[in-house]
Design a protein around this motif. Structure first.
Motif, PDB file in Angstrom:
ATOM      1  N   GLU A 222      -8.841   5.660 -12.505  1.00 53.76           N
ATOM      2  CA  GLU A 222      -8.442   6.538 -11.973  1.00 53.76           C
ATOM      3  C   GLU A 222      -7.859   6.311 -10.612  1.00 53.76           C
ATOM      4  N   GLY A 223      -8.478   5.705  -9.921  1.00 57.73           N
ATOM      5  CA  GLY A 223      -8.044   5.110  -8.590  1.00 57.73           C
ATOM      6  C   GLY A 223      -6.763   4.171  -8.755  1.00 57.73           C
ATOM      7  N   GLY A 224      -6.541   3.353  -9.891  1.00 54.83           N
ATOM      8  CA  GLY A 224      -5.471   2.435 -10.132  1.00 54.83           C
ATOM      9  C   GLY A 224      -4.202   3.341 -10.475  1.00 54.83           C
ATOM     10  N   GLU A 225      -4.612   4.494 -11.055  1.00 57.57           N
ATOM     11  CA  GLU A 225      -3.505   5.268 -11.785  1.00 57.57           C
ATOM     12  C   GLU A 225      -2.915   6.169 -10.476  1.00 57.57           C
ATOM     13  N   GLN A 226      -3.901   6.605  -9.779  1.00 53.34           N
ATOM     14  CA  GLN A 226      -3.353   7.456  -8.487  1.00 53.34           C
ATOM     15  C   GLN A 226      -2.468   6.546  -7.439  1.00 53.34           C
ATOM     16  N   ALA A 227      -3.196   5.377  -7.134  1.00 48.63           N
ATOM     17  CA  ALA A 227      -2.513   4.351  -6.430  1.00 48.63           C
ATOM     18  C   ALA A 227      -0.943   4.126  -6.898  1.00 48.63           C
ATOM     19  N   MET A 228      -0.937   3.700  -8.253  1.00 51.85           N
ATOM     20  CA  MET A 228       0.533   3.385  -8.648  1.00 51.85           C
ATOM     21  C   MET A 228       1.301   4.591  -8.554  1.00 51.85           C
ATOM     22  N   THR A 229       0.847   5.859  -8.918  1.00 45.16           N
ATOM     23  CA  THR A 229       1.688   7.076  -8.760  1.00 45.16           C
ATOM     24  C   THR A 229       2.377   7.243  -7.378  1.00 45.16           C
ATOM     25  N   LYS A 230       1.402   6.947  -6.186  1.00 47.25           N
ATOM     26  CA  LYS A 230       2.057   6.946  -5.077  1.00 47.25           C
ATOM     27  C   LYS A 230       3.076   6.019  -4.816  1.00 47.25           C
ATOM     28  N   LEU A 231       2.722   4.479  -5.233  1.00 47.04           N
ATOM     29  CA  LEU A 231       3.827   3.424  -4.936  1.00 47.04           C
ATOM     30  C   LEU A 231       5.032   4.047  -5.483  1.00 47.04           C
ATOM     31  N   LEU A 232       5.006   4.548  -6.944  1.00 49.13           N
ATOM     32  CA  LEU A 232       6.335   5.086  -7.579  1.00 49.13           C
ATOM     33  C   LEU A 232       6.990   5.979  -6.748  1.00 49.13           C
ATOM     34  N   ALA A 233       6.212   6.922  -6.129  1.00 48.11           N
ATOM     35  CA  ALA A 233       6.977   8.021  -5.344  1.00 48.11           C
ATOM     36  C   ALA A 233       7.681   7.541  -4.330  1.00 48.11           C
ATOM     37  N   LYS A 234       7.507   6.366  -3.845  1.00 50.69           N
ATOM     38  CA  LYS A 234       7.974   6.076  -2.718  1.00 50.69           C
ATOM     39  C   LYS A 234       9.376   5.244  -2.899  1.00 50.69           C
ATOM     40  N   GLY A 235       9.893   5.053  -4.125  1.00 50.88           N
ATOM     41  CA  GLY A 235      10.991   4.796  -4.512  1.00 50.88           C
ATOM     42  C   GLY A 235      11.207   3.230  -4.013  1.00 50.88           C
ATOM     43  N   LEU A 236      10.272   2.561  -3.986  1.00 56.19           N
ATOM     44  CA  LEU A 236      10.316   1.123  -3.535  1.00 56.19           C
ATOM     45  C   LEU A 236      10.851   0.182  -4.451  1.00 56.19           C
ATOM     46  N   PRO A 237      11.677  -0.843  -4.278  1.00 55.70           N
ATOM     47  CA  PRO A 237      12.358  -1.904  -5.281  1.00 55.70           C
ATOM     48  C   PRO A 237      11.353  -2.768  -5.720  1.00 55.70           C
ATOM     49  N   LEU A 238      10.285  -2.286  -6.053  1.00 57.83           N
ATOM     50  CA  LEU A 238       9.164  -3.292  -6.711  1.00 57.83           C
ATOM     51  C   LEU A 238       9.445  -3.680  -8.069  1.00 57.83           C
ATOM     52  N   THR A 239       8.977  -5.033  -8.240  1.00 54.69           N
ATOM     53  CA  THR A 239       9.255  -5.521  -9.565  1.00 54.69           C
ATOM     54  C   THR A 239       8.071  -6.215 -10.029  1.00 54.69           C
ATOM     55  N   ALA A 240       7.092  -6.037  -9.339  1.00 51.63           N
ATOM     56  CA  ALA A 240       5.563  -6.552  -9.693  1.00 51.63           C
ATOM     57  C   ALA A 240       4.495  -6.049  -8.775  1.00 51.63           C
ATOM     58  N   ILE A 241       3.255  -6.071  -9.269  1.00 47.79           N
ATOM     59  CA  ILE A 241       1.949  -5.265  -8.924  1.00 47.79           C
ATOM     60  C   ILE A 241       0.732  -6.203  -8.850  1.00 47.79           C
ATOM     61  N   ALA A 242       0.171  -6.557  -8.090  1.00 53.78           N
ATOM     62  CA  ALA A 242      -1.118  -7.283  -7.942  1.00 53.78           C
ATOM     63  C   ALA A 242      -2.189  -6.149  -7.675  1.00 53.78           C
ATOM     64  N   THR A 243      -3.248  -6.384  -8.313  1.00 55.11           N
ATOM     65  CA  THR A 243      -4.265  -5.169  -8.303  1.00 55.11           C
ATOM     66  C   THR A 243      -5.562  -6.058  -7.946  1.00 55.11           C
ATOM     67  N   TYR A 244      -6.251  -5.157  -7.360  1.00 55.40           N
ATOM     68  CA  TYR A 244      -7.904  -5.449  -7.040  1.00 55.40           C
ATOM     69  C   TYR A 244      -8.515  -5.546  -8.040  1.00 55.40           C
ATOM     70  N   ASN A 245      -8.610  -5.015  -8.954  1.00 57.34           N
ATOM     71  CA  ASN A 245      -9.368  -5.299 -10.334  1.00 57.34           C
ATOM     72  C   ASN A 245      -8.661  -4.922 -11.574  1.00 57.34           C
ATOM     73  N   ASP A 246      -9.293  -5.191 -12.839  1.00 55.38           N
ATOM     74  CA  ASP A 246      -8.469  -4.993 -14.032  1.00 55.38           C
ATOM     75  C   ASP A 246      -8.716  -3.501 -14.291  1.00 55.38           C
ATOM     76  N   TYR A 247      -9.657  -2.925 -13.819  1.00 56.01           N
ATOM     77  CA  TYR A 247      -9.623  -1.293 -13.932  1.00 56.01           C
ATOM     78  C   TYR A 247      -8.666  -0.449 -13.356  1.00 56.01           C
ATOM     79  N   MET A 248      -8.218  -1.157 -12.122  1.00 52.51           N
ATOM     80  CA  MET A 248      -7.271  -0.392 -11.495  1.00 52.51           C
ATOM     81  C   MET A 248      -5.738  -1.023 -12.262  1.00 52.51           C
ATOM     82  N   ALA A 249      -5.937  -2.038 -12.672  1.00 54.54           N
ATOM     83  CA  ALA A 249      -4.604  -2.526 -13.386  1.00 54.54           C
ATOM     84  C   ALA A 249      -4.387  -1.563 -14.590  1.00 54.54           C
ATOM     85  N   ALA A 250      -5.524  -1.142 -15.497  1.00 51.64           N
ATOM     86  CA  ALA A 250      -5.586  -0.419 -16.599  1.00 51.64           C
ATOM     87  C   ALA A 250      -4.851   1.095 -16.100  1.00 51.64           C
TER      88      ALA A 250
END
Length: 332
Positions: A222-250
């Motif tokens: 849940e934390g990973g999904e919410q954090a990714m949603t916030k990153l996407l909302a910023k409209g940043l030119p990201l091409t990759a994401i590193a995560t704290y753990n596999d669950y946040m990646a999921a």
């Protein structure tokens, strides 16, 4: 309920002989052992653990403190410790600390009061000073996933910063220059160390660090999904994401799928821990291996040797993480 006197009468031996058999004394004869065991079976007698401990000066128990035993990470850890403990004729007493200083303290006090001479402690909330005090009190206490310089020879730890550095470095070497980071919001050393590894890799490759590229959440799906949603909302030119753990990646993968962003063709993602979930995600998750099984085995072995006043054989204390390459990262 049968008593030790009943067993002695049935076996036609003294109470002292029954006690010697129960406590595996070398002074007990073969005939006495057979007679007493037969009498105990017939009468349904079970030796009192507390009474045995008074005689043998050992409860034959080993204490373990984990964050939350329902987490598969801690399940692997406990199983590895139990394997070593069983080989030494020990049974486990397990407590959950839930990353709460009070609960961690209470569990350690309980394990000590129950006579556990060997302890494997996963503590993230107690201060170093308090853990040093416990270590000075209990010679068989070993910390896992925590490094305290003053008791370095009692710590089995992972180089978290190195692991996160490897993950970010891997993304950069695959051509990614705009890399976001999904970070835990738990106030523990793992959080700071893994974030530091991400930042150091950017710095070493001459890439700018933007705080807007980092989002925080609970270290679960849940934390990973919410954090990714916030990153996407910023409209940043990201091409990759590193995560704290596999669950946040999921969780991040779920958010990306919801936004119709394909992984890895439009966004590469990398996890940390190499938990069971990693190879069953779609795509299979590239991640950093956390050798918790081997670390737990080393911690258990060390704790038992220290409790028995044996000189431990020098083994790995600080483990180095490695990359597990799967399908969630591609070259740009």
């Amino acid at each position: 309920m049968a008593t030790v006197k009943d067993v002695a009468k049935e076996a036609q031996v003294s109470v002292a002989t029954v006690s010697r058999v129960i406590n595996h004394s070398p002074k007990a004869s073969k005939n006495a052992i057979q007679a007493v065991n037969a009498a105990m079976k017939k009468l349904g007698y079970r030796p009192n653990a507390a009474a045995r401990a008074l005689v043998s000066q050992s409860t034959q128990t080993m204490g373990v403190l984990v964050g939350d035993v329902s987490d598969p990470f801690f399940g692997i850890m406990v199983k590895a410790i139990d394997t070593i403990a069983t080989e030494q004729g020990k049974h486990l007493l397990i407590g959950n600390g839930y990353h709460s200083a009070k609960k961690e303290r209470d569990i350690i006090e309980l394990l000590i009061s129950q006579g556990c001479e060997a302890l494997v402690i996963h503590s993230k909330s107690l201060t170093a000073e308090e853990l040093i005090t416990f270590a000075n009190e209990i010679p068989g206490l070993v910390l896992i996933n925590r490094f305290i310089p003053e008791i370095a020879d009692r710590c089995i730890a992972l180089d978290n910063q190195k692991g996160s550095y490897l993950a970010t470095d891997f993304l950069i070497k695959h051509g990614h220059q705009h890399i976001g980071y999904i970070c835990s919001n738990h106030d523990i050393e793992d959080t700071e160390q893994r974030k530091a590894g991400y930042l150091q890799a950017l710095k070493d490759h001459g890439l700018a660090h933007f705080e807007s590229h980092i989002e925080y959440g609970t270290p679960d799906e849940e934390g990973g999904e919410q954090a990714m949603t916030k990153l996407l909302a910023k409209g940043l030119p990201l091409t990759a994401i590193a995560t704290y753990n596999d669950y946040m990646a999921a969780g991040a993968l779920a958010a990306l799928e919801e936004s119709n962003i394909e992984v890895p063709s439009r966004m590469s993602i990398i996890g940390f821990d190499n938990g069971l979930i990693a190879k069953y995600l779609h795509p299979k998750l590239t991640t950093v291996r956390y050798p918790i099984q081997k670390m737990a085995e080393n911690a258990a072995t060390l704790a038992l040797k220290l409790a028995n006043k044996e000189k431990p054989v020098t083994d790995t204390m600080m483990f180095v993480p490695t990359l597990v390459k799967r399908l969630s990262v591609i070259k740009r």
